[in-house]
Enzyme design. Structure first.
Site, mmCIF file in Angstrom:
data_model
loop_
_atom_site.group_PDB
_atom_site.id
_atom_site.type_symbol
_atom_site.label_atom_id
_atom_site.label_comp_id
_atom_site.label_asym_id
_atom_site.label_seq_id
_atom_site.Cartn_x
_atom_site.Cartn_y
_atom_site.Cartn_z
ATOM 1 N N CYS A 123 62.423 -12.577 26.983
ATOM 2 C CA CYS A 123 61.594 -11.753 28.098
ATOM 3 C C CYS A 123 61.436 -13.002 29.136
ATOM 4 O O CYS A 123 62.005 -14.102 29.106
ATOM 5 C CB CYS A 123 60.568 -11.089 27.687
ATOM 6 N N ASN B 74 57.796 -15.013 27.792
ATOM 7 C CA ASN B 74 57.657 -15.147 26.014
ATOM 8 C C ASN B 74 56.260 -15.149 25.646
ATOM 9 O O ASN B 74 55.811 -15.750 24.608
ATOM 10 C CB ASN B 74 58.327 -16.691 25.603
ATOM 11 N N CYS C 126 54.355 -11.616 26.273
ATOM 12 C CA CYS C 126 54.130 -10.374 26.140
ATOM 13 C C CYS C 126 55.111 -9.597 25.415
ATOM 14 O O CYS C 126 54.691 -9.170 24.175
ATOM 15 C CB CYS C 126 53.907 -9.533 27.525
ATOM 16 N N ARG C 127 56.252 -9.376 26.012
ATOM 17 C CA ARG C 127 57.070 -8.523 25.408
ATOM 18 C C ARG C 127 57.841 -8.966 24.337
ATOM 19 O O ARG C 127 57.989 -8.232 23.061
ATOM 20 C CB ARG C 127 58.111 -7.712 26.427
ATOM 21 N N SER C 128 58.708 -10.273 24.256
ATOM 22 C CA SER C 128 59.575 -10.766 23.349
ATOM 23 C C SER C 128 58.800 -11.037 22.099
ATOM 24 O O SER C 128 59.280 -10.943 21.020
ATOM 25 C CB SER C 128 60.447 -11.726 23.884
ATOM 26 N N ASP D 117 57.449 -5.035 32.459
ATOM 27 C CA ASP D 117 56.750 -6.224 32.038
ATOM 28 C C ASP D 117 55.040 -5.428 32.222
ATOM 29 O O ASP D 117 54.563 -5.314 33.428
ATOM 30 C CB ASP D 117 57.139 -7.071 33.178
HETATM 31 P P1 4NP Z 1 56.516 -11.302 29.310
HETATM 32 O O1 4NP Z 1 55.525 -11.231 30.578
HETATM 33 O O2 4NP Z 1 57.826 -11.848 30.279
HETATM 34 O O3 4NP Z 1 56.850 -10.061 28.677
HETATM 35 O O4 4NP Z 1 56.209 -12.378 28.449
HETATM 36 C C1 4NP Z 1 55.287 -12.100 31.571
HETATM 37 C C2 4NP Z 1 54.175 -12.881 31.052
HETATM 38 C C3 4NP Z 1 54.030 -13.947 32.171
HETATM 39 C C4 4NP Z 1 54.547 -14.025 33.234
HETATM 40 C C5 4NP Z 1 55.474 -13.076 33.576
HETATM 41 C C6 4NP Z 1 55.856 -12.207 32.731
HETATM 42 N N1 4NP Z 1 54.224 -15.031 34.401
HETATM 43 O O5 4NP Z 1 54.779 -14.896 35.476
HETATM 44 O O6 4NP Z 1 53.428 -15.862 34.154
#
Ligand code: 4NP
Length: 155
Positions: free
Chosen positions: A9, A12, A14-16, A123
């Protein structure tokens, strides 16, 4: 040699990490190793988001020991399958692919649930708490299908 699967994702956190924990829980560890990475580098070395840890815990999975890392071109060599969470991740990962073989390892994870529809796992980072249970539900559903396919193909 175990089959290696990478979940990708943006952050790294939240989702992955959820996708990693969920798919690994459905596969025998001696045959399949699931890992995760982010296309971005902001959260390298960090634990998953507390909201991802909490929803996983509620469902009986401990993802708290995972550590954020950034996707690298080496991941095309070390992994057999690369699942990305959304279309933006897909574009970022494909751009790094050195050849067609590398590209062919990459797919949008929800295409195993909704073939050819290119649906994103949304997201949940800036959203509400229920975004995380929504993401968990989607990932659990698709990982069930992916696990069945992987076990059928590699046994
Ligand atoms: P993820 O979510 O891609 O599912 O881990 C996010 C977590 C943090 C950020 C973006 C997406 N960020 O911009 O910090």
């Amino acid at each position: 040699m175990p089959i290696k699967i990478l979940m990708v994702c943006l952050g790294n956190i939240c989702r992955s990490p959820l996708a990693e924990g969920i798919l690994q829980s459905k596969l025998p560890r001696d045959k399949f190793i699931v890992d995760s990475a982010g296309t971005g580098n902001w959260h390298v070395g960090r634990q998953p988001d507390s909201r991802s840890i909490a929803i996983a815990k509620l469902k009986g999975l401990d993802i708290s020991k995972q550590k954020g890392r950034q996707f690298t071109t080496k991941d095309f060599e070390t992994n057999d399958y690369i699942f990305v969470m959304d279309n933006s991740n897909y574009k970022d990962v494909i751009q790094l692919a050195p050849n067609q073989e590398a590209k062919s390892k990459v797919s949008l994870i929800l295409n195993d649930l909704f073939p050819n529809e290119n649906v994103d796992v949304p997201d949940p980072y800036y959203g509400m708490e229920d975004g995380f249970s929504n993401v968990y539900g989607m990932l659990d559903e698709v990982c069930e299908i992916i696990a069945e396919k992987l076990i059928a193909k590699h046994s």
